[in-house]
Motif scaffolding. Sequence first.
Motif, PDB file in Angstrom:
ATOM      1  N   ASN A 148       0.840  -1.194   0.000  1.00 20.53           N
ATOM      2  CA  ASN A 148       0.000   0.000   0.000  1.00 20.53           C
ATOM      3  C   ASN A 148       0.881   1.252   0.000  1.00 20.53           C
ATOM      4  OD1 ASN A 148      -3.156  -0.614   0.836  1.00 20.53           O
ATOM      5  ND2 ASN A 148      -1.752  -2.213   1.505  1.00 20.53           N
ATOM      6  N   ARG A 149       0.286   2.370  -0.419  1.00 22.58           N
ATOM      7  CA  ARG A 149       0.980   3.645  -0.335  1.00 22.58           C
ATOM      8  C   ARG A 149      -0.017   4.736   0.033  1.00 22.58           C
ATOM      9  NH1 ARG A 149       3.542   4.824  -5.475  1.00 22.58           N
ATOM     10  NH2 ARG A 149       2.292   6.648  -6.005  1.00 22.58           N
ATOM     11  N   GLY A 173       5.506   2.207   6.918  1.00 18.10           N
ATOM     12  CA  GLY A 173       5.031   1.926   5.579  1.00 18.10           C
ATOM     13  C   GLY A 173       5.452   3.004   4.600  1.00 18.10           C
ATOM     14  N   THR A 174       4.895   2.943   3.407  1.00 20.98           N
ATOM     15  CA  THR A 174       5.263   3.851   2.332  1.00 20.98           C
ATOM     16  C   THR A 174       4.328   5.050   2.328  1.00 20.98           C
ATOM     17  OG1 THR A 174       6.070   2.001   1.007  1.00 20.98           O
ATOM     18  CG2 THR A 174       5.653   4.078  -0.145  1.00 20.98           C
ATOM     19  N   ILE A 175       4.895   6.221   2.576  1.00 21.47           N
ATOM     20  CA  ILE A 175       4.121   7.457   2.685  1.00 21.47           C
ATOM     21  C   ILE A 175       4.753   8.500   1.780  1.00 21.47           C
ATOM     22  CG2 ILE A 175       3.366   9.309   4.221  1.00 21.47           C
ATOM     23  CD1 ILE A 175       3.492   7.259   6.518  1.00 21.47           C
ATOM     24  N   SER A 176       3.944   9.119   0.935  1.00 22.42           N
ATOM     25  CA  SER A 176       4.413  10.166   0.041  1.00 22.42           C
ATOM     26  C   SER A 176       3.662  11.454   0.355  1.00 22.42           C
ATOM     27  CB  SER A 176       4.185   9.769  -1.420  1.00 22.42           C
ATOM     28  OG  SER A 176       4.596  10.790  -2.302  1.00 22.42           O
ATOM     29  N   ALA A 183       5.939  15.057   6.693  1.00 25.39           N
ATOM     30  CA  ALA A 183       5.474  14.054   7.641  1.00 25.39           C
ATOM     31  C   ALA A 183       6.146  14.367   8.971  1.00 25.39           C
ATOM     32  CB  ALA A 183       5.826  12.648   7.176  1.00 25.39           C
ATOM     33  N   ILE A 184       5.363  14.723   9.973  1.00 23.13           N
ATOM     34  CA  ILE A 184       5.909  15.269  11.222  1.00 23.13           C
ATOM     35  C   ILE A 184       5.403  14.468  12.416  1.00 23.13           C
ATOM     36  CG2 ILE A 184       6.038  17.301  12.717  1.00 23.13           C
ATOM     37  CD1 ILE A 184       5.378  18.984  10.199  1.00 23.13           C
ATOM     38  N   GLN A 185       6.314  13.951  13.210  1.00 25.58           N
ATOM     39  CA  GLN A 185       5.951  13.292  14.461  1.00 25.58           C
ATOM     40  C   GLN A 185       5.902  14.357  15.555  1.00 25.58           C
ATOM     41  OE1 GLN A 185       7.442  12.557  17.572  1.00 25.58           O
ATOM     42  NE2 GLN A 185       5.872  11.116  18.180  1.00 25.58           N
ATOM     43  N   THR A 389       9.673   3.913  14.149  1.00 23.91           N
ATOM     44  CA  THR A 389       9.997   3.395  12.838  1.00 23.91           C
ATOM     45  C   THR A 389       9.668   4.445  11.813  1.00 23.91           C
ATOM     46  OG1 THR A 389       9.427   1.182  13.587  1.00 23.91           O
ATOM     47  CG2 THR A 389       9.620   1.516  11.206  1.00 23.91           C
ATOM     48  N   SER A 390      10.624   4.864  11.023  1.00 20.21           N
ATOM     49  CA  SER A 390      10.380   5.929  10.056  1.00 20.21           C
ATOM     50  C   SER A 390       9.676   5.384   8.832  1.00 20.21           C
ATOM     51  CB  SER A 390      11.701   6.571   9.627  1.00 20.21           C
ATOM     52  OG  SER A 390      12.356   7.125  10.743  1.00 20.21           O
ATOM     53  N   PRO A 391       8.734   6.187   8.258  1.00 22.46           N
ATOM     54  CA  PRO A 391       8.075   5.734   7.039  1.00 22.46           C
ATOM     55  C   PRO A 391       9.038   5.754   5.871  1.00 22.46           C
ATOM     56  CG  PRO A 391       7.480   7.992   7.524  1.00 22.46           C
ATOM     57  CD  PRO A 391       8.278   7.486   8.701  1.00 22.46           C
TER      58      PRO A 391
END
Length: 474
Positions: A148-149, A173-176, A183-185, A389-391
């Motif tokens: 998935n993405r 997972g795969t995040i674009s 993408a901010i934690q 865990t980094s995407p």
Amino acid sequence: MTDVEVGLKQRRKAAVIGVAGAAFAAAALAAVSAAHGAVGPITGTSPLAPPLGACLGPQCPGLWPPPHNGDFAGRDAAINIYAGTDFSATGRAAEAEGKIVVLGDFTVDKTGGGIFNAAVVGVGSRVPPPDGSDFVTVGGNVTVRPTNRLEVGGVDSKGPAYGNLVYGGTATGTISVVPSGQAIQRPGAADQYSDLRGYIEDRSQCAATAPATGTVSVSPSAVTFTGDGTSPLQVFDVPGDIGGASTVGIEFNNIPAGATVLVNMTGTAPVINTYTGTGLPGDQTTELRPRLMWNFPNAASATIRGGAQFQGSILGGNPAGTLSIQTPGQNGRVYVAGGLVLTNSSAGSEIHAYPFDGVLPECGTSPTSSSSTSEPTTSPTSPTNSPTTSPTTTAPSSSPSTTPSSSSTTPTTAAPTLPTTPSGTQPSFSTRPAGRGLAATGSSLAPALGLAAAALSAGAAVLAFTSRKRGKHV
């Protein structure tokens, strides 16, 4: 003008819009926090408090278009999708448009894998949130299963619509994310929206106590709602299902012009199974959509399915309940105090961003808490805690004619600093061209307010100061 200058100009514009959007949200959330309390007797009617309900911001479209895949029709800072617990995209789920807030976990686990688009979609109203704002806010974990993405943001022929994916837990997972979104934690990412859960529960429960003004008749092929022809709030009670095991039509009669239509689905496991709804002009439910609310106050599980582009907004008042949307399209706000599942076994299922401009019953309240909500921010500083865990972040394959600059040059004019990734670095992406890289959109679209006003004035003043050309999208 050089590419660098173009990129800096776009970022300055996005920063201004982001400041205005933060003002709207901050004022609105403060008002909601003060209003939340125990539900009492009905005292009148009122719109949903922002950031719920109506469109917010200086770029709201004057006329909302039917679902389409053209250029962006405007921008909307209001929340379009709110889940008080978890939000899952499963089966053949394809897209969820508009600003998304999830207090729990957000999971993408599509059958056979593929792309799930968030905030900006291939076919919808094409009214995304303002650039530079938080497009998707998740209090817990973001989990994108293998194959998935998740894609956050998108483009039209004029350029990108970009914003942040902010999460409080981990992202796997795969995040674009379309640049210059990040993408901010951020610990406590959704805390500023937590009071909305009780507010949604209150408004749903209050709406369910409104006396019916019309009647509901059922035939083997249709469910017909007949109003009284005069009341500005038309209320209907449905203790069972609409359609249930069979797919039926939905009809409304004797509804006065401009009236809000409230359908209370009062059962604990109600099902709506309909082929009614296209989202196109001339469709009765399309005309009613801005003032049509489907309310599920008691449902432990509620299901909406069938072959329709289902019209109207949805309110779910049970914080322990789950709403499952299984239609090709849901056109309207989705606000549930509990969980949300978007799924379909045979065609792509989508949620499209359309406002709710109607009014709902308002009940007397006894405020139970004086706690305040923190102000949302569209330009956070670099977070101090990285996700466990980094995407895996992938860049779309090609770039449109206009892209944000990847230069690190600092503009000479004052503007909020763009957020950084959890690693503290500014990422480099390429945006996908218009009409490419979006998930399949499923079936054809024709199958069978004082604080907010003050914030609006402030936002308008900031925008006027920048001399932005009228009608031009950022």
